[in-house]
Enzyme design. Structure first.
Site, mmCIF file in Angstrom:
data_model
loop_
_atom_site.group_PDB
_atom_site.id
_atom_site.type_symbol
_atom_site.label_atom_id
_atom_site.label_comp_id
_atom_site.label_asym_id
_atom_site.label_seq_id
_atom_site.Cartn_x
_atom_site.Cartn_y
_atom_site.Cartn_z
ATOM 1 N N THR A 1 0.608 -1.018 -0.009
ATOM 2 C CA THR A 1 0.004 0.135 -0.088
ATOM 3 C C THR A 1 0.932 1.281 -0.047
ATOM 4 O O THR A 1 0.397 2.385 0.050
ATOM 5 C CB THR A 1 -0.693 0.030 1.103
ATOM 6 O OG1 THR A 1 -0.060 -0.293 2.432
ATOM 7 C CG2 THR A 1 -1.771 -1.005 1.163
ATOM 8 N N SER B 1 17.067 -5.200 6.798
ATOM 9 C CA SER B 1 17.620 -3.724 6.575
ATOM 10 C C SER B 1 19.014 -3.676 7.326
ATOM 11 O O SER B 1 19.484 -4.481 8.068
ATOM 12 C CB SER B 1 16.848 -2.988 7.864
ATOM 13 O OG SER B 1 17.106 -1.773 8.280
ATOM 14 N N THR C 1 10.457 6.760 2.932
ATOM 15 C CA THR C 1 8.943 6.295 2.581
ATOM 16 C C THR C 1 8.081 6.606 3.753
ATOM 17 O O THR C 1 8.199 7.698 4.474
ATOM 18 C CB THR C 1 8.773 4.895 2.602
ATOM 19 O OG1 THR C 1 9.426 4.315 3.812
ATOM 20 C CG2 THR C 1 10.002 4.427 1.538
ATOM 21 N N TYR D 1 13.855 -3.194 16.983
ATOM 22 C CA TYR D 1 13.712 -3.126 15.659
ATOM 23 C C TYR D 1 15.021 -3.772 14.927
ATOM 24 O O TYR D 1 14.606 -4.655 14.088
ATOM 25 C CB TYR D 1 13.545 -1.736 15.020
ATOM 26 C CG TYR D 1 13.143 -1.626 13.675
ATOM 27 C CD1 TYR D 1 12.448 -2.104 12.657
ATOM 28 C CD2 TYR D 1 14.391 -1.082 12.961
ATOM 29 C CE1 TYR D 1 12.371 -2.053 11.502
ATOM 30 C CE2 TYR D 1 14.350 -1.111 11.421
ATOM 31 C CZ TYR D 1 13.385 -1.518 10.767
ATOM 32 O OH TYR D 1 13.489 -1.442 9.245
ATOM 33 N N ARG E 1 -3.153 -3.933 4.926
ATOM 34 C CA ARG E 1 -4.056 -3.715 6.043
ATOM 35 C C ARG E 1 -5.126 -2.502 5.516
ATOM 36 O O ARG E 1 -6.301 -2.517 5.658
ATOM 37 C CB ARG E 1 -3.671 -3.324 7.306
ATOM 38 C CG ARG E 1 -3.011 -4.488 7.945
ATOM 39 C CD ARG E 1 -2.384 -4.020 9.187
ATOM 40 N NE ARG E 1 -1.278 -2.967 8.860
ATOM 41 C CZ ARG E 1 -0.717 -2.303 9.806
ATOM 42 N NH1 ARG E 1 -0.719 -2.530 11.058
ATOM 43 N NH2 ARG E 1 0.177 -1.372 9.442
ATOM 44 N N ARG E 2 -4.396 -1.473 4.819
ATOM 45 C CA ARG E 2 -5.518 -0.199 4.538
ATOM 46 C C ARG E 2 -6.232 -0.476 3.222
ATOM 47 O O ARG E 2 -5.569 -0.363 2.058
ATOM 48 C CB ARG E 2 -4.434 1.203 4.407
ATOM 49 C CG ARG E 2 -3.906 1.333 5.890
ATOM 50 C CD ARG E 2 -2.900 2.537 5.698
ATOM 51 N NE ARG E 2 -1.981 2.081 5.012
ATOM 52 C CZ ARG E 2 -0.410 2.894 4.763
ATOM 53 N NH1 ARG E 2 -0.806 4.217 5.255
ATOM 54 N NH2 ARG E 2 0.322 2.271 4.370
ATOM 55 N N LYS F 1 15.189 -7.257 12.474
ATOM 56 C CA LYS F 1 15.901 -7.323 11.145
ATOM 57 C C LYS F 1 17.025 -8.179 11.209
ATOM 58 O O LYS F 1 17.294 -8.744 10.174
ATOM 59 C CB LYS F 1 15.919 -5.826 10.670
ATOM 60 C CG LYS F 1 14.857 -4.855 10.165
ATOM 61 C CD LYS F 1 13.966 -5.640 9.248
ATOM 62 C CE LYS F 1 12.754 -4.949 8.983
ATOM 63 N NZ LYS F 1 12.179 -5.634 7.693
ATOM 64 N N ASP G 1 -3.920 -8.683 7.664
ATOM 65 C CA ASP G 1 -2.853 -8.389 8.691
ATOM 66 C C ASP G 1 -1.990 -9.546 8.692
ATOM 67 O O ASP G 1 -2.499 -10.676 8.854
ATOM 68 C CB ASP G 1 -3.452 -7.589 10.115
ATOM 69 C CG ASP G 1 -2.419 -7.245 11.035
ATOM 70 O OD1 ASP G 1 -1.382 -7.774 10.830
ATOM 71 O OD2 ASP G 1 -2.809 -6.426 11.605
HETATM 72 P P1 NDP Z 1 6.027 2.030 4.548
HETATM 73 O O1 NDP Z 1 5.569 2.170 5.881
HETATM 74 O O2 NDP Z 1 6.077 3.125 3.617
HETATM 75 O O3 NDP Z 1 5.419 0.556 4.049
HETATM 76 C C1 NDP Z 1 5.237 -0.585 4.886
HETATM 77 C C2 NDP Z 1 4.129 -1.366 4.343
HETATM 78 O O4 NDP Z 1 4.144 -2.608 5.307
HETATM 79 C C3 NDP Z 1 2.900 -0.637 4.284
HETATM 80 O O5 NDP Z 1 2.644 -1.113 3.019
HETATM 81 C C4 NDP Z 1 2.067 -1.380 5.130
HETATM 82 O O6 NDP Z 1 0.630 -1.527 4.843
HETATM 83 C C5 NDP Z 1 2.643 -2.605 5.431
HETATM 84 N N1 NDP Z 1 2.360 -3.139 6.717
HETATM 85 C C6 NDP Z 1 2.954 -2.832 7.907
HETATM 86 N N2 NDP Z 1 2.468 -3.618 8.930
HETATM 87 C C7 NDP Z 1 1.614 -4.536 8.348
HETATM 88 C C8 NDP Z 1 0.869 -5.637 8.776
HETATM 89 N N3 NDP Z 1 0.841 -5.851 9.928
HETATM 90 N N4 NDP Z 1 0.110 -6.255 7.811
HETATM 91 C C9 NDP Z 1 0.313 -6.036 6.651
HETATM 92 N N5 NDP Z 1 1.002 -5.350 6.196
HETATM 93 C C10 NDP Z 1 1.671 -4.177 6.973
HETATM 94 O O7 NDP Z 1 7.694 1.736 4.575
HETATM 95 P P2 NDP Z 1 8.866 1.044 3.693
HETATM 96 O O8 NDP Z 1 8.207 0.880 2.546
HETATM 97 O O9 NDP Z 1 10.109 1.887 3.975
HETATM 98 O O10 NDP Z 1 9.090 -0.298 4.433
HETATM 99 C C11 NDP Z 1 8.898 -1.775 3.992
HETATM 100 C C12 NDP Z 1 9.938 -2.546 4.312
HETATM 101 O O11 NDP Z 1 11.411 -2.204 4.553
HETATM 102 C C13 NDP Z 1 9.710 -2.692 6.275
HETATM 103 O O12 NDP Z 1 9.817 -4.114 6.422
HETATM 104 C C14 NDP Z 1 10.897 -1.976 6.669
HETATM 105 O O13 NDP Z 1 11.125 -2.495 7.887
HETATM 106 C C15 NDP Z 1 11.960 -2.034 5.800
HETATM 107 N N6 NDP Z 1 12.873 -1.040 5.659
HETATM 108 C C16 NDP Z 1 12.874 0.112 5.599
HETATM 109 C C17 NDP Z 1 13.722 1.101 5.204
HETATM 110 C C18 NDP Z 1 13.674 2.519 5.289
HETATM 111 O O14 NDP Z 1 14.488 3.383 5.624
HETATM 112 N N7 NDP Z 1 12.533 3.010 4.828
HETATM 113 C C19 NDP Z 1 15.089 0.629 5.316
HETATM 114 C C20 NDP Z 1 15.352 -0.832 5.437
HETATM 115 C C21 NDP Z 1 14.238 -1.531 5.631
HETATM 116 P P3 NDP Z 1 -0.443 -1.330 5.690
HETATM 117 O O15 NDP Z 1 -0.337 -0.095 6.524
HETATM 118 O O16 NDP Z 1 -1.715 -0.921 4.634
HETATM 119 O O17 NDP Z 1 -0.829 -2.492 6.346
HETATM 120 C C1 8X3 Z 2 15.378 1.175 8.143
HETATM 121 C C2 8X3 Z 2 16.619 1.991 8.458
HETATM 122 O O1 8X3 Z 2 18.456 2.968 9.781
HETATM 123 O O2 8X3 Z 2 16.455 3.732 10.005
HETATM 124 O O3 8X3 Z 2 15.264 -0.179 8.115
HETATM 125 O O4 8X3 Z 2 16.774 1.510 10.814
HETATM 126 S S1 8X3 Z 2 17.133 2.263 9.750
#
Ligand code: NDP
Ligand code: 8X3
Length: 251
Positions: A9, A138, A186, A151, A32-33, A155, A58
């Site tokens: 999403t 991550s 993001t 967190y 979820r959304r 990871k 979820d």
């Molecule tokens: P966003 O918050 O933009 O996206 C997260 C996504 O995960 C959303 O689509 C959300 O959808 C979904 N999500 C979260 N919880 C649930 C749940 N319980 N059930 C189903 N879906 C869920 O963050 P990012 O795109 O940045 O993150 C994506 C992944 O990358 C994560 O695992 C994050 O830890 C990882 N990551 C992010 C980094 C960053 O700096 N941004 C760096 C390294 C890793 P909805 O809320 O609709 O359920």
């Molecule tokens: C997300 C990157 O460095 O904010 O996984 O934890 S950091």
């Protein structure tokens, strides 16, 4: 060709689903959304002319995961790629001050959710003796930074679980890749700081963070290599970030 992307999403998941759709994969997207999920689904169908199956649940709910993936329509069984992306950080607090509910949500989502989804999808890959699972870890799983505690632990678990999957799935010819992004702008930090947009924005001040599309490009690259080639682990950061600790930021 069929790709499943969890957490589509927003952020990486949305960009990754688009990237696969642009390469003519039919995509299963989850989140979820529901309103956002339907919007992403309509956009992908219109923009890329592929089939989209949007599953609203979820990942923490084991029964919902099993129900959704256990009853995929027959024309969605030939799953080539699973991107375990759904995840989050909640809070950034000293260990002794952090909210235990935040800890539980992160463990339930980032670790248990990834396990539930993988187990529910694997039968489709095992049956065909092929497939590719890409787990989004991550840089936070490689080094533990101050106030990152649980967190970082989730990871780091993604890294260990990916290794375990790779070993155990060898005999089924299933590839497992763990991708470890650094800072990417993001909705991640907005979620982490519980809607505090200025705290979220400050994370990316003074340097060019990765975009969701940068990460999606790398996920797709890993998934598009020949059948006999597997990238096991891949770390990507913004050029201004060396590791979990060191950044070069403008004054
Ligand atoms: P966003 O918050 O933009 O996206 C997260 C996504 O995960 C959303 O689509 C959300 O959808 C979904 N999500 C979260 N919880 C649930 C749940 N319980 N059930 C189903 N879906 C869920 O963050 P990012 O795109 O940045 O993150 C994506 C992944 O990358 C994560 O695992 C994050 O830890 C990882 N990551 C992010 C980094 C960053 O700096 N941004 C760096 C390294 C890793 P909805 O809320 O609709 O359920
Ligand atoms: C997300 C990157 O460095 O904010 O996984 O934890 S950091």
């Amino acid at each position: 060709m069929i790709a499943i992307v969890t957490g589509a999403t927003s952020g990486f998941g949305k960009a990754t689903a688009e990237k696969f759709a642009a390469a003519k994969y039919n995509v299963i997207i989850t989140g979820r959304r529901n309103e956002l999920l339907q919007q992403v689904s309509e956009h992908i169908q219109k923009a890329y002319g592929v089939k989209v199956l949007a599953l609203n649940f979820d990942v923490r709910d084991k029964q919902a995961v099993n129900k959704n993936f256990g009853s995929l329509p027959a024309d969605w069984h030939e799953v080539d790629v699973l991107v375990n992306n759904a995840g989050l950080a909640l809070g950034k607090d000293y260990f002794e001050e952090a909210d235990m509910n935040d800890w539980e949500t992160m463990i339930d989502t980032n670790v248990k959710g990834l396990l539930y989804v993988s187990r529910a999808v694997l039968p489709y890959m095992v049956k065909r003796k092929k497939g590719h699972i890409l787990n989004i870890g991550s840089i936070a799983g490689q080094d533990t930074y101050e106030k990152g505690n649980v967190y970082c632990a989730t990871k780091s678990s993604v890294q260990t679980i990916s290794r375990a999957m790779r070993v155990d799935l060898l005999r089924h010819h299933i590839k497992v890749t763990a991708i470890h992004p650094g800072a990417a702008e993001t909705e991640f930090s907005i979620v982490r700081f519980k809607g505090d947009e200025s705290a979220a924005k400050a994370v990316y001040d003074g340097y060019q963070a990765l975009t969701a599309e940068d990460v999606a490009d790398v996920v797709f690259y890993c998934a598009s290599l020949p059948a006999h080639v597997c990238i096991n682990d891949l770390t990507l950061t913004p050029t201004a970030q060396a590791d979990a600790f060191y950044f070069h930021k403008d004054q």
